[in-house]
Design an enzyme around this catalytic site. Sequence first.
Site: not given
Length: 258
Positions: A38, A40-41, A55, A84-87, A206
Amino acid sequence: MMFKNFPFFKGKKDTSFDHLVEEVKKGYIPEHIAIIMDGNGRWAKRRAMPRIAGHHEGMQVVKKITKFASKLNVKVLTLYAFSTENWKRPKKEVDYLMQLPEEFLGTFLPELIEENVQVRVIGQQDRLPTHTRRAMEKAMEETKENTGLILNFALNYGSRDEIVSAVQHMMKDSEEGKVRVEDVSEEMLSSYLMTSSLPDPELLIRTSGELRISNFMLWQIAYSEFWFTDVYWPDFTEEHLLNAITDFQHRGRRFGGV
């Protein structure tokens, strides 16, 4: 217990890093380490750079940490690459994230083969772009006989979805007479999960300072040790991983006992 940045290296500046590695290897090394990569952004934002730059830099860290985990004789390294939420993220960012596996494996696959690393993937592969699936399938095919570190990418993965899918398959087998209700157990449910052939993670890391699980391996981390750090993933180093493992080695894992 949850700790941040165990100060293992304080007072050891005169000792070589390689010596420290050998000392840690004398202790118990977690067989399976899972990492929520976690930050990167935020790493990119602090540098006034686009999120995709973070990224890209994070991909370089994956290479470095994979090699180091292999050196430490870790058996499985699972990396949470895309949920699956990263979309829900901006399309430009998602498109770049879908290119990363192809870019990563295009340059790093020969080294993985040389290092005897086996590549695996968990997650809903059917929704991934064709070029992403092909890159992963090629890597899995070319490394399937390797017997060293298993590099396991969680790509388009969500743990709740995984558990629901496992229950659905179990119910289908029950309807076909393959499973009896009285036979259902933790072990049986585990056998229907995407990680059925892998040991559960013993250590979950994490980065970025967030203190949550984010729908990652909820069943498998029931008895994992957690290690959180404020460091963003692009700044994560071999030293941080060694800190996490050393902290793990100093904990008492009781599994509900005394």
